[in-house]
Scaffold this motif. Structure first.
Motif, short mmCIF file in Angstrom:
data_model
loop_
_atom_site.label_atom_id
_atom_site.label_comp_id
_atom_site.label_asym_id
_atom_site.label_seq_id
_atom_site.Cartn_x
_atom_site.Cartn_y
_atom_site.Cartn_z
N ALA A 57 -5.36 -114.40 -38.57
CA ALA A 57 -5.96 -115.71 -38.26
C ALA A 57 -6.27 -115.81 -36.77
CB ALA A 57 -5.03 -116.82 -38.70
N THR A 58 -5.39 -115.25 -35.93
CA THR A 58 -5.59 -115.31 -34.49
C THR A 58 -6.71 -114.36 -34.06
OG1 THR A 58 -3.23 -115.81 -34.19
CG2 THR A 58 -4.47 -115.08 -32.24
N TYR A 59 -6.76 -113.21 -34.70
CA TYR A 59 -7.77 -112.20 -34.36
C TYR A 59 -8.59 -111.88 -35.62
CZ TYR A 59 -4.63 -111.69 -30.40
OH TYR A 59 -3.84 -111.94 -29.30
N PRO A 60 -9.66 -112.62 -35.86
CA PRO A 60 -10.43 -112.46 -37.11
C PRO A 60 -11.26 -111.19 -37.18
CG PRO A 60 -11.47 -114.06 -35.66
CD PRO A 60 -10.15 -113.72 -35.03
N GLY A 61 -11.43 -110.48 -36.06
CA GLY A 61 -12.17 -109.22 -36.11
C GLY A 61 -13.32 -109.12 -35.14
N GLU A 62 -13.66 -110.20 -34.45
CA GLU A 62 -14.72 -110.14 -33.45
C GLU A 62 -14.39 -111.05 -32.28
OE1 GLU A 62 -18.29 -111.47 -35.45
OE2 GLU A 62 -18.04 -113.49 -34.66
N THR A 63 -14.93 -110.70 -31.11
CA THR A 63 -14.76 -111.51 -29.91
C THR A 63 -16.08 -112.19 -29.58
OG1 THR A 63 -15.28 -109.59 -28.54
CG2 THR A 63 -12.96 -110.03 -28.97
N HIS A 64 -16.00 -113.28 -28.84
CA HIS A 64 -17.21 -114.02 -28.48
C HIS A 64 -17.98 -113.24 -27.41
CE1 HIS A 64 -16.13 -117.48 -30.85
NE2 HIS A 64 -14.93 -117.52 -30.27
N LEU A 65 -19.29 -113.30 -27.50
CA LEU A 65 -20.14 -112.66 -26.50
C LEU A 65 -20.18 -113.49 -25.23
CD1 LEU A 65 -23.16 -111.59 -28.74
CD2 LEU A 65 -21.43 -110.10 -27.73
N PRO A 66 -20.44 -112.85 -24.08
CA PRO A 66 -20.57 -113.61 -22.83
C PRO A 66 -21.74 -114.58 -22.90
CG PRO A 66 -20.35 -111.24 -22.41
CD PRO A 66 -20.57 -111.40 -23.88
N ALA A 67 -21.68 -115.60 -22.07
CA ALA A 67 -22.78 -116.56 -22.00
C ALA A 67 -24.07 -115.84 -21.60
CB ALA A 67 -22.45 -117.67 -21.00
N GLY A 68 -25.15 -116.18 -22.25
CA GLY A 68 -26.43 -115.56 -21.94
C GLY A 68 -26.70 -114.28 -22.68
N ALA A 69 -25.79 -113.88 -23.58
CA ALA A 69 -26.03 -112.66 -24.35
C ALA A 69 -27.24 -112.84 -25.26
CB ALA A 69 -24.79 -112.33 -25.18
N PRO A 70 -28.09 -111.83 -25.38
CA PRO A 70 -29.29 -111.96 -26.21
C PRO A 70 -28.93 -112.02 -27.70
CG PRO A 70 -29.05 -109.71 -25.46
CD PRO A 70 -27.99 -110.50 -24.75
N VAL A 71 -29.76 -112.69 -28.46
CA VAL A 71 -29.61 -112.76 -29.91
C VAL A 71 -30.70 -111.91 -30.53
CG1 VAL A 71 -29.68 -114.26 -31.93
CG2 VAL A 71 -28.62 -115.07 -29.82
N GLY A 72 -30.32 -111.07 -31.48
CA GLY A 72 -31.30 -110.23 -32.15
C GLY A 72 -31.48 -108.88 -31.46
N LEU A 73 -32.27 -108.03 -32.09
CA LEU A 73 -32.51 -106.68 -31.60
C LEU A 73 -33.98 -106.51 -31.26
CD1 LEU A 73 -30.40 -104.74 -34.24
CD2 LEU A 73 -29.71 -105.44 -31.95
N PRO A 74 -34.32 -106.06 -30.05
CA PRO A 74 -35.72 -105.88 -29.65
C PRO A 74 -36.34 -104.66 -30.32
CG PRO A 74 -34.26 -105.13 -27.92
CD PRO A 74 -33.38 -105.74 -28.96
N ALA A 75 -37.67 -104.62 -30.32
CA ALA A 75 -38.39 -103.51 -30.97
C ALA A 75 -38.09 -102.17 -30.31
CB ALA A 75 -39.89 -103.79 -30.94
#
Length: 312
Positions: A57-75
């Motif tokens: 419950a404390t560690y669900p498997g992922e950490t939050h990304l830093p502020a300003g991290a891009p969303v999605g994958l570029p071409a």
């Protein structure tokens, strides 16, 4: 009678007959299934304990990304991904050929060579040429990774990535896999795997490959003592095995955690569930298979001849 017995004796493939190989394969597959079942059941029991429930419950498997991290994958990431896989498959193939060859079909010698210095097998030339292309592609990839902020998706930015990676690993082992949303954020085990591949395994492959190649200065006695070629050989092959294992696990998870969506992420730079990414993936496999088949001495020799001398 002895001649008849020899004639009727089952043909052997290596140490065993075909029937023995089939039997051993069946037993091996059953043993793997049995071992996997035990691991899954033990993992499910373990994560069901009270203290592990609190941990998950404390560690669900992922950490939050830093502020300003891009969303999605570029071409550009999709094209880089394809070129990387294309080159790596051929690098692994040619590397195994170099390791196993006894009588090379031909040799390549640099144009500037005098007295045959720098002479290597045609397969070794192909392997080293692919390495150079892979290195150039990797440098472009890393530059774009940091220039576009995509590095924040594959570089750990908090120590919480460690317990979260453990949590994600336990979820995979229990077959209750962590939720996948690679368009937004990778789970922590993926982050560590990508980081290790890009920033540890790839540089090790380059450093050990250069040491074993003709680019290394043979006459530098002090440098050779500091970095013996035996060290490079001891590391280079295990690194190749790591890449093989990474590719197998990576492709398996891509196809089993939402194949259409994942393939669109990689091949079309879209968060969609249509079949476009899948067919591009199939097309990429066809190109890789065609290159695998075409990479024979009859094709490689004329190309190598543009950069040196090819002969026996």
């Amino acid at each position: 009678m002895p001649a008849a017995s020899a004639a009727t004796e089952a043909k052997r493939y290596g140490r065993f007959t075909l029937r023995q190989w089939v039997g051993a394969s069946v037993i091996g597959i059953l043993a793997i299934i049995g071992a996997a079942t035990i691991v899954v059941q033990l993992t499910r029991w373990f994560i069901g304990l009270d203290f592990m429930q609190d941990f998950m419950a404390t560690y669900p498997g992922e950490t939050h990304l830093p502020a300003g991290a891009p969303v999605g994958l570029p071409a550009w990431l999709g094209w880089q991904h394809f070129f990387n896989v294309f080159l790596m498959v051929l690098i692994i193939r040619s590397g195994l050929q170099v390791r196993l060859e006894r009588r090379p079909a031909a040799y390549w010698t640099p144009r500037w060579s005098k007295g045959g210095a720098g002479k290597i097998s045609l397969n070794a030339w192909f392997h080293q040429s692919l390495d150079i292309l892979w290195l150039v592609n990797g440098v472009v990839f890393v530059v774009l990774l940091f220039a576009t902020g995509q590095w924040m998706r594959v570089v750990p930015t908090s120590w919480e990535v460690v317990p979260n990676a453990i949590s994600a690993g336990l979820q995979y082992a229990s077959l209750d896999w962590p939720l996948e949303d690679g368009w937004v954020n990778y789970n922590s085990l993926q982050v560590l795997a990508y980081f290790a591949t890009i920033f540890i395994a790839a540089p090790l492959a380059v450093l050990t490959g250069v040491r074993m190649s003709g680019l290394w200065p043979k006459g530098a006695a002090r440098l050779n003592r500091v970095y013996p070629v035996e060290w490079a050989r001891a590391v280079h092959f295990p690194v190749m095995l790591y890449f093989v294992g990474f590719i197998v696990v990576h492709v398996t998870l891509v196809l089993t955690t939402g194949a259409l969506r994942n393939l669109n992420h990689i091949y079309t730079a879209r968060d969609a569930n249509d079949w476009i990414g899948f067919w591009l993936f199939v097309g990429s496999l066809v190109l890789i298979a065609a290159a695998w088949v075409a990479a024979r001495p009859s094709l490689l020799a004329p190309i190598a001849g543009l950069f040196g001398r090819v002969g026996r």
